[in-house]
Design an enzyme around this catalytic site. Structure first.
Site, PDB file in Angstrom:
ATOM      1  N   SER A 169     -33.465  42.297 -62.339  1.00 39.11           N
ATOM      2  CA  SER A 169     -32.675  41.224 -61.815  1.00 39.11           C
ATOM      3  C   SER A 169     -32.187  40.322 -61.164  1.00 39.11           C
ATOM      4  CB  SER A 169     -31.260  41.949 -62.692  1.00 39.11           C
ATOM      5  OG  SER A 169     -30.672  40.951 -62.769  1.00 39.11           O
ATOM      6  N   TYR A 221     -24.329  47.546 -63.524  1.00 34.54           N
ATOM      7  CA  TYR A 221     -26.087  47.283 -63.720  1.00 34.54           C
ATOM      8  C   TYR A 221     -26.330  47.035 -62.491  1.00 34.54           C
ATOM      9  CZ  TYR A 221     -28.633  44.127 -65.961  1.00 34.54           C
ATOM     10  OH  TYR A 221     -30.454  42.917 -66.118  1.00 34.54           O
TER      11      TYR A 221
END
Length: 264
Positions: free
Chosen positions: A155, A168
């Site tokens: 990501s 995350y």
């Protein structure tokens, strides 16, 4: 290439995945499903993964109806015994694995102070530790053939981040580091290891944001293209990294974000 084959078509054959077996984790929906469709459309037999086989079967049927080859392989990436059993099944039923695309990820947008120890370790287990274990098991099937593609979907959160997203971001940064380390470890043995870092994509996971005009506009305007990515726009990056066209691409994080990470 034959005398009657146009040269441009001959070069396109380097993107073919015909005869290969590819596992895409988290491919029941969203970006994982688009990647699975693209790999199957490029000739691979794609193993779709998720925790629920009933969710995967319609997707398999959809790919096969379009002329591709696919099978469901349901298991939880955080269940170590289930992972071992799944790779044993791949070896038993296919005798090879050419491409691993690890796409599973979980997110819990809360301040770090509000996350419990169990929440932190659970997120890291799914988002980071499982990636290492999947790569290890995939490599064990690839190494005897001296060829394979390890691809992690990370990501842009591994490079840029926002408040209340620490675990995350940490996990995605860790996966970026993992692919580089595995590129060094497995490169001499014929395997490549790379990552795809998506930006803001209009998937089911982001439906709450894309459905809010103000929040949706904020993220769209964070890219020079002034829009969200369409899920199918992730597919080309995956096919490229899985194919012979990327034979000398190793240890790279390919950002697919419409330019979000370069915009000040």
């Amino acid at each position: 290439m034959t005398a009657t084959t146009p040269s441009h078509l001959a070069y396109l054959s380097t993107f073919s995945l015909a005869g290969q077996v590819a596992l895409v984790t988290g491919s029941g929906r969203g970006l994982g499903l688009e990647i699975a469709r693209a790999l199957a459309g490029s000739g691979a037999h794609v193993l779709l993964n998720g925790r629920d086989a009933a969710t995967l079967e319609p997707r398999v049927a959809e790919i096969e109806a379009a002329g591709g080859r696919a099978s469901a392989l349901a298991f939880d990436v955080a269940d170590r015994a289930a992972v071992r059993d799944a790779f044993a099944r791949i070896d038993r039923e296919h005798g090879r694995l050419d491409v691993l695309v690890q796409n599973v990820g979980q997110r819990n947008r809360k301040p770090l102070a509000d996350l419990t120890d169990d929440e932190i370790t659970s997120l890291l287990d799914v988002d980071l530790a499982s990636g290492l274990i999947l790569a290890r098991e995939a490599a064990r099937l690839m190494l005897p053939r001296g060829r394979g593609r390890l691809i992690a979907v990370t990501s842009v959160a591994g490079q840029i981040s926002r408040a209340n997203d620490s675990v995350y971001a940490a996990a995605k940064s860790g996966l970026n580091g993992m692919v580089r380390a595995l590129a060094a470890e497995y490169g001499p043995l014929g395997l490549t290891s790379n990552a795809i870092a998506p930006g803001f994509f209009a998937t089911e996971t982001n439906a709450a944001i894309t459905g809010d005009p103000e929040r949706s506009a904020y993220f769209a305007n964070r890219t020079p293209m002034r829009r969200w990515g369409r899920p199918e726009e992730i597919a080309g990056a995956a096919v490229f990294l899985a194919s012979a066209a990327a034979s000398y691409v190793n240890g790279h994080v390919l950002v697919v974000d419409g330019g979000a990470t370069i915009l000040m």
